[in-house]
Design a protein around this motif. Structure first.
Motif, PDB file in Angstrom:
ATOM      1  N   LEU A  40       6.383   1.785 -11.822  1.00  0.00           N
ATOM      2  CA  LEU A  40       7.446   1.623 -10.833  1.00  0.00           C
ATOM      3  C   LEU A  40       7.341   2.660  -9.727  1.00  0.00           C
ATOM      4  CD1 LEU A  40      10.081   0.269  -9.891  1.00  0.00           C
ATOM      5  CD2 LEU A  40      11.321   1.878 -11.358  1.00  0.00           C
ATOM      6  N   THR A  41       7.156   3.919 -10.086  1.00  0.00           N
ATOM      7  CA  THR A  41       7.240   4.989  -9.086  1.00  0.00           C
ATOM      8  C   THR A  41       5.931   5.259  -8.364  1.00  0.00           C
ATOM      9  OG1 THR A  41       6.808   6.679 -10.788  1.00  0.00           O
ATOM     10  CG2 THR A  41       9.120   6.108 -10.343  1.00  0.00           C
ATOM     11  N   SER A  42       4.791   4.929  -8.987  1.00  0.00           N
ATOM     12  CA  SER A  42       3.496   5.274  -8.397  1.00  0.00           C
ATOM     13  C   SER A  42       2.720   4.073  -7.885  1.00  0.00           C
ATOM     14  CB  SER A  42       2.633   6.025  -9.420  1.00  0.00           C
ATOM     15  OG  SER A  42       3.270   7.216  -9.827  1.00  0.00           O
ATOM     16  N   GLU A  43       3.116   2.862  -8.263  1.00  0.00           N
ATOM     17  CA  GLU A  43       2.383   1.663  -7.830  1.00  0.00           C
ATOM     18  C   GLU A  43       3.309   0.659  -7.150  1.00  0.00           C
ATOM     19  OE1 GLU A  43      -1.102   1.665 -11.297  1.00  0.00           O
ATOM     20  OE2 GLU A  43       0.650   0.369 -11.549  1.00  0.00           O
ATOM     21  N   LEU A  44       4.322   0.192  -7.866  1.00  0.00           N
ATOM     22  CA  LEU A  44       5.108  -0.956  -7.407  1.00  0.00           C
ATOM     23  C   LEU A  44       5.994  -0.611  -6.211  1.00  0.00           C
ATOM     24  CD1 LEU A  44       5.742  -3.921  -7.956  1.00  0.00           C
ATOM     25  CD2 LEU A  44       7.398  -3.178  -9.680  1.00  0.00           C
ATOM     26  N   LEU A  45       6.846   0.393  -6.349  1.00  0.00           N
ATOM     27  CA  LEU A  45       7.668   0.775  -5.193  1.00  0.00           C
ATOM     28  C   LEU A  45       6.828   1.238  -4.007  1.00  0.00           C
ATOM     29  CD1 LEU A  45      10.804   2.506  -6.750  1.00  0.00           C
ATOM     30  CD2 LEU A  45      10.735   0.369  -5.446  1.00  0.00           C
ATOM     31  N   PRO A  46       5.782   2.051  -4.207  1.00  0.00           N
ATOM     32  CA  PRO A  46       4.948   2.416  -3.060  1.00  0.00           C
ATOM     33  C   PRO A  46       4.324   1.206  -2.363  1.00  0.00           C
ATOM     34  CG  PRO A  46       4.563   3.967  -4.831  1.00  0.00           C
ATOM     35  CD  PRO A  46       5.446   2.879  -5.397  1.00  0.00           C
ATOM     36  N   PHE A  47       3.951   0.166  -3.125  1.00  0.00           N
ATOM     37  CA  PHE A  47       3.427  -1.046  -2.484  1.00  0.00           C
ATOM     38  C   PHE A  47       4.406  -1.558  -1.450  1.00  0.00           C
ATOM     39  CE2 PHE A  47       3.233  -5.596  -1.989  1.00  0.00           C
ATOM     40  CZ  PHE A  47       1.890  -5.864  -1.859  1.00  0.00           C
ATOM     41  N   TRP A  48       5.679  -1.681  -1.823  1.00  0.00           N
ATOM     42  CA  TRP A  48       6.671  -2.272  -0.930  1.00  0.00           C
ATOM     43  C   TRP A  48       7.163  -1.287   0.123  1.00  0.00           C
ATOM     44  CZ3 TRP A  48       7.088  -7.224  -0.491  1.00  0.00           C
ATOM     45  CH2 TRP A  48       6.594  -8.019  -1.544  1.00  0.00           C
ATOM     46  N   LEU A  49       7.363  -0.051  -0.242  1.00  0.00           N
ATOM     47  CA  LEU A  49       7.879   0.922   0.714  1.00  0.00           C
ATOM     48  C   LEU A  49       6.900   1.178   1.855  1.00  0.00           C
ATOM     49  CD1 LEU A  49       9.480   3.515  -1.738  1.00  0.00           C
ATOM     50  CD2 LEU A  49      10.658   1.812  -0.346  1.00  0.00           C
ATOM     51  N   ARG A 104       4.796  -1.084   3.229  1.00  0.00           N
ATOM     52  CA  ARG A 104       4.321  -2.218   4.020  1.00  0.00           C
ATOM     53  C   ARG A 104       5.354  -3.301   4.317  1.00  0.00           C
ATOM     54  NH1 ARG A 104       1.198  -1.980  -0.415  1.00  0.00           N
ATOM     55  NH2 ARG A 104      -0.845  -2.098   0.587  1.00  0.00           N
ATOM     56  N   CYS A 105       6.541  -3.296   3.721  1.00  0.00           N
ATOM     57  CA  CYS A 105       7.401  -4.468   3.901  1.00  0.00           C
ATOM     58  C   CYS A 105       8.281  -4.396   5.148  1.00  0.00           C
ATOM     59  CB  CYS A 105       8.259  -4.722   2.661  1.00  0.00           C
ATOM     60  SG  CYS A 105       9.627  -3.566   2.419  1.00  0.00           S
ATOM     61  N   LYS A 106       8.543  -3.228   5.683  1.00  0.00           N
ATOM     62  CA  LYS A 106       9.415  -3.133   6.855  1.00  0.00           C
ATOM     63  C   LYS A 106       8.729  -3.711   8.089  1.00  0.00           C
ATOM     64  CE  LYS A 106      11.921   0.163   9.756  1.00  0.00           C
ATOM     65  NZ  LYS A 106      12.170   1.598  10.044  1.00  0.00           N
ATOM     66  N   ASP A 107       9.424  -4.595   8.780  1.00  0.00           N
ATOM     67  CA  ASP A 107       8.919  -5.165  10.025  1.00  0.00           C
ATOM     68  C   ASP A 107       9.447  -4.309  11.173  1.00  0.00           C
ATOM     69  OD1 ASP A 107       8.319  -6.600  12.313  1.00  0.00           O
ATOM     70  OD2 ASP A 107       8.793  -8.555  11.441  1.00  0.00           O
ATOM     71  N   ASP A 108       8.614  -3.399  11.659  1.00  0.00           N
ATOM     72  CA  ASP A 108       9.044  -2.478  12.709  1.00  0.00           C
ATOM     73  C   ASP A 108       9.268  -3.176  14.043  1.00  0.00           C
ATOM     74  OD1 ASP A 108       9.046  -0.024  11.246  1.00  0.00           O
ATOM     75  OD2 ASP A 108       6.868  -0.080  11.249  1.00  0.00           O
ATOM     76  N   GLN A 109       8.648  -4.349  14.221  1.00  0.00           N
ATOM     77  CA  GLN A 109       8.785  -5.047  15.498  1.00  0.00           C
ATOM     78  C   GLN A 109      10.057  -5.878  15.576  1.00  0.00           C
ATOM     79  OE1 GLN A 109       5.455  -7.564  16.483  1.00  0.00           O
ATOM     80  NE2 GLN A 109       6.284  -8.112  18.496  1.00  0.00           N
ATOM     81  N   HIS A 110      10.342  -6.645  14.517  1.00  0.00           N
ATOM     82  CA  HIS A 110      11.427  -7.627  14.580  1.00  0.00           C
ATOM     83  C   HIS A 110      12.595  -7.313  13.651  1.00  0.00           C
ATOM     84  CE1 HIS A 110       8.910 -10.142  17.056  1.00  0.00           C
ATOM     85  NE2 HIS A 110       7.969 -10.176  16.133  1.00  0.00           N
ATOM     86  N   GLY A 111      12.442  -6.355  12.758  1.00  0.00           N
ATOM     87  CA  GLY A 111      13.465  -6.110  11.766  1.00  0.00           C
ATOM     88  C   GLY A 111      13.251  -6.980  10.531  1.00  0.00           C
ATOM     89  N   GLY A 112      13.998  -6.696   9.482  1.00  0.00           N
ATOM     90  CA  GLY A 112      13.819  -7.435   8.234  1.00  0.00           C
ATOM     91  C   GLY A 112      12.514  -7.067   7.561  1.00  0.00           C
ATOM     92  N   ILE A 128       8.543  -8.048   6.041  1.00  0.00           N
ATOM     93  CA  ILE A 128       7.315  -8.835   5.919  1.00  0.00           C
ATOM     94  C   ILE A 128       7.094  -9.046   4.423  1.00  0.00           C
ATOM     95  CG2 ILE A 128       4.814  -8.823   6.267  1.00  0.00           C
ATOM     96  CD1 ILE A 128       5.407  -7.026   8.758  1.00  0.00           C
ATOM     97  N   THR A 129       6.855 -10.292   4.032  1.00  0.00           N
ATOM     98  CA  THR A 129       6.802 -10.601   2.598  1.00  0.00           C
ATOM     99  C   THR A 129       5.575 -11.421   2.204  1.00  0.00           C
ATOM    100  OG1 THR A 129       8.220 -12.529   2.978  1.00  0.00           O
ATOM    101  CG2 THR A 129       9.313 -10.491   2.314  1.00  0.00           C
ATOM    102  N   HIS A 130       4.593 -11.545   3.083  1.00  0.00           N
ATOM    103  CA  HIS A 130       3.394 -12.317   2.767  1.00  0.00           C
ATOM    104  C   HIS A 130       2.183 -11.387   2.786  1.00  0.00           C
ATOM    105  CE1 HIS A 130       6.215 -15.475   3.869  1.00  0.00           C
ATOM    106  NE2 HIS A 130       5.403 -16.357   3.330  1.00  0.00           N
ATOM    107  N   PHE A 131       1.603 -11.161   1.598  1.00  0.00           N
ATOM    108  CA  PHE A 131       0.478 -10.252   1.468  1.00  0.00           C
ATOM    109  C   PHE A 131      -0.620 -10.900   0.618  1.00  0.00           C
ATOM    110  CE2 PHE A 131       4.276  -7.558   1.908  1.00  0.00           C
ATOM    111  CZ  PHE A 131       3.944  -6.900   3.090  1.00  0.00           C
ATOM    112  N   ASP A 132      -1.872 -10.654   1.003  1.00  0.00           N
ATOM    113  CA  ASP A 132      -3.003 -11.217   0.272  1.00  0.00           C
ATOM    114  C   ASP A 132      -3.345 -10.361  -0.942  1.00  0.00           C
ATOM    115  OD1 ASP A 132      -4.493  -9.010   1.162  1.00  0.00           O
ATOM    116  OD2 ASP A 132      -5.515 -10.138   2.739  1.00  0.00           O
ATOM    117  N   ARG A 133      -4.454 -10.672  -1.584  1.00  0.00           N
ATOM    118  CA  ARG A 133      -4.804  -9.996  -2.831  1.00  0.00           C
ATOM    119  C   ARG A 133      -5.034  -8.506  -2.653  1.00  0.00           C
ATOM    120  NH1 ARG A 133      -9.581 -12.191  -5.816  1.00  0.00           N
ATOM    121  NH2 ARG A 133      -9.444 -10.192  -6.884  1.00  0.00           N
ATOM    122  N   ASP A 134      -5.375  -8.086  -1.441  1.00  0.00           N
ATOM    123  CA  ASP A 134      -5.606  -6.675  -1.167  1.00  0.00           C
ATOM    124  C   ASP A 134      -4.373  -5.972  -0.611  1.00  0.00           C
ATOM    125  OD1 ASP A 134      -8.366  -6.809  -1.906  1.00  0.00           O
ATOM    126  OD2 ASP A 134      -8.760  -7.822   0.001  1.00  0.00           O
ATOM    127  N   GLY A 135      -3.242  -6.708  -0.567  1.00  0.00           N
ATOM    128  CA  GLY A 135      -2.026  -6.123  -0.041  1.00  0.00           C
ATOM    129  C   GLY A 135      -1.957  -6.101   1.470  1.00  0.00           C
TER     130      GLY A 135
END
Length: 425
Positions: free
Chosen positions: A19-28, A30-38, A40-47
């Motif tokens: 949770l603390t070293s893999e999963l949350l860092p994955f989302w923290l 890359r998921c924020k959309d700095d351009q439009h807000g909300g 980003i939720t579509h990622f390929d096998r390499d993230g």
């Protein structure tokens, strides 16, 4: 094999590390959309961002929930709470229908409406996520909009003749047509997620109306949607609660597990171990929030949990099968990520309520499958679908139907239960 403090400790540390070293860092990261807000939720096998121009209600609200739940549980040093706020800002600003009320089903990345239907599956997650957000942050906007959605659902979706809820609506709340449009069916999936949403809404609001509605929904699930002999979940119904064959809907879930014809084989005799165990632990959780009901619901909880344990878990390779018949057995031996997550939580819930054995053996079997084969450790998220043996079939890390709600929630909830179990050993 019996649970020992050492075994439980190993699983606990693996969950914490993931949770603390893999999963949350994955989302923290890359998921924020700095351009439009909300988000980003579509990622390929390499993230890597796979570029789809879509923000769905289901993915946005599930990510709000995941970030809020992580913040409420004490993870992320404030970053999860800030991200949850970003998601709520976008949800209210870009996805709320100011003319008819409710949230649109999908918008573009920039926030332009793409599918304007009102779909109860997504609205249930809006109530769930927004209530969790207020509980986690104190921002009253979450509860305000969760209550707004609740009022619209009761007004437009409730079936006042037969009980329960219709699920598929046009933008103006006219009921969609029959068949693949979904306007003539009720589903276990939606009503189970409504129970989940109403539980958290009531926890947040303490409103007697929300409590009564939660109890009513639990009653419907128990009396209408469970198999009378086996206590297993039945996927789809007609409006009068007679069993309907399980079909594919045009714009909602299930597209990935059907034939091209849109109807499942064994369409009237299919149950999911993941759903049965998820229902069981969510109902157990509801009794804690209600501070009532355990004695009344205990038998249903244990029956659903035990059916999933004895029929859903692979005795040879570990992990949880996709589905099988109500009487027991297996139709589909592939392994979906979300079923692993829900059964892990449920088996630990079983350890705490019904005695450690044999639920610990079941938990450990699924835990090992997930940590050894189900997680793409180099990237941080879980593979969406694997063969029985554990080889990836689908390789994306996330899209609108495979985001972070099951995985992050699984780790948070398993850590809590593993810590409680450690105190008993």
């Amino acid at each position: 094999m019996a649970a020992t403090a050492k075994k439980v400790s190993i699983c606990l540390e693996e969950c914490k590390h993931h949770l603390t070293s893999e999963l949350l860092p994955f989302w923290l990261s890359r998921c924020k959309d700095d351009q439009h807000g909300g988000f980003i939720t579509h990622f390929d096998r390499d993230g890597q961002d796979s570029g789809e121009d879509e923000k769905s209600l289901i993915a946005q609200t599930r990510t709000i929930y995941a970030m809020a739940a992580a913040h409420r549980a004490g993870y992320g040093e404030g970053q999860c709470g800030r991200l949850a706020k970003e998601g709520v800002d976008f949800l209210i600003d870009k996805m709320w229908d100011r003319q008819h009320g409710g949230f649109y089903w999908t918008v573009t990345r920039a926030g332009q409406c793409a599918i304007d239907k009102k779909i109860l599956y997504g609205l249930s997650f809006a109530m769930y996520a927004l209530s969790e957000y207020t509980l986690a942050t104190g921002d009253k906007r979450g509860l305000k909009y969760a209550k707004n959605v609740f009022d619209l659902v009761k007004k437009h979706c409730a079936d006042t003749l037969h009980g329960g809820y219709w699920e598929m609506f046009e933008r103006d709340w006219d009921l969609c047509g029959p068949g693949a449009q979904g306007g003539d069916r009720k589903t276990l999936d939606v009503h189970m997620h409504l129970m989940e949403a109403y539980t958290t809404l009531y926890e947040c609001s303490q409103d007697p109306l929300h409590r009564r509605t939660l109890l009513e929904t639990i009653g419907l699930l128990r009396t209408r949607m469970l198999h009378p002999e086996y206590g297993t979940g039945i996927p789809q119904f007609w409006g009068d609660w007679s069993v309907a064959p399980q079909i594919k809907f045009d714009v909602v879930w299930g597209w990935d597990r059907f034939t091209d014809e849109g109807t499942k084989s064994n369409a009237r005799d299919t149950t999911s171990a993941g759903h049965n165990v998820e229902f069981a632990w969510l109902l157990a959780h509801a009794t804690r929030v209600l501070d009532a009901g355990w004695t009344d619901y205990q038998e249903d909880i244990q029956r659903a949990m035990d059916h999933g344990r004895t029929n859903g878990i692979d005795p040879e390779y570990g992990g949880v099968y996709v589905e099988g018949p109500h009487a027991g057995g297996v139709y589909d031996r592939e392994k979906e990520f979300w079923q692993q997550a829900e059964v892990m939580i449920g088996m630990l819930e079983g350890c705490l309520h019904f005695g450690i054995d044999p639920y610990w053996d079941a938990y450990e079997s699924v835990h090992r499958f997930v940590f050894d084969k189900g997680i793409h450790h180099e990237v941080g998220e879980w593979w969406p679908l694997l063969t029985r043996e554990g080889k990836p079939i689908w390789t994306h890390m996330s899209h609108s139907w495979k985001v972070n709600y099951h995985t992050i929630r699984c780790m948070i909830q398993c850590i809590k239960r593993l810590e409680a179990l450690m105190n008993r050993l």
